[in-house]
Design a protein around this motif. Structure first.
Motif: not given
Length: 194
Positions: A153-170
């Motif tokens: 959600t942005f300061a002007d009220g608009r929204t944007q969706t994205f997808t992220a993949v889970a990865k192992p991270f040490t």
């Protein structure tokens, strides 16, 4: 000659008529005053960065079985105006915008006041040891390979969706756990394990 002159005026008149029709249709919103029509040219100048110019490159989430984790990636603003992210959301958990900062000689994690700003014609990196999108209390394990949907959600009220993949991270064995803002964070590798 009169037909040429009238033809010159018909085309602009038709364009003006079409613009007025489009404006009147756009003005017809729902009862609460919101509208789903595309923004007008004047509105898009200030909101275009949030609506379509912000790119999310190489998004990923640290795999975790419970507790807290975080989402990372590169935010790209090709627009002419700065964009401020004020909130992030996912179905997996409540979220906060976080930063790493020095406090009393120690590196600590804390909520990022004022949001994450992506300057016009630049990028902002979300990474371990820096700004990130914090998943506060995951409802189920986030396993390597899982795809999570996020809404910014942005300061002007608009929204944007994205997808992220889970990865192992040490990394340097950093821990996203309750009291995370109270303990120092060691230097970390900035890349997930493939």
């Amino acid at each position: 000659m009169p037909s040429t002159t009238s033809g010159r005026f018909r085309r602009p008149a038709a364009l003006i008529g079409a613009a007025l029709l489009a404006a009147s249709v756009a003005a017809c919103g729902s009862a609460d005053g919101s509208t789903t029509a595309a923004p007008t040219a004047s509105a898009s100048a200030s909101a275009s960065a949030a609506a379509g110019v912000l790119g999310v490159r190489d998004p990923w989430v640290k795999a975790a079985d419970k507790g807290m984790t975080a989402a990372f990636g590169t935010l790209v603003n090709d627009g002419d105006a700065d964009v401020t992210i004020t909130k992030a959301a996912t179905e997996v958990s409540p979220m906060e915008l976080h930063e790493m900062t020095m406090k009393d000689g120690k590196m600590v994690m804390q909520p990022k006041e004022g949001g994450i700003v992506v300057k016009a014609h630049s990028r902002a990196t979300l990474e371990p040891g820096g700004d990130h999108l914090m998943l506060m209390n995951i409802a189920k394990p986030v396993k390597a390979g899982d795809e999570l949907s996020f809404t910014l959600t942005f300061a002007d009220g608009r929204t944007q969706t994205f997808t992220a993949v889970a990865k192992p991270f040490t990394g340097a064995q950093e821990s996203y756990a309750p009291g995370h803002g109270d303990s120092p964070m060691p230097e970390m590798s900035m890349s997930p394990t493939a």
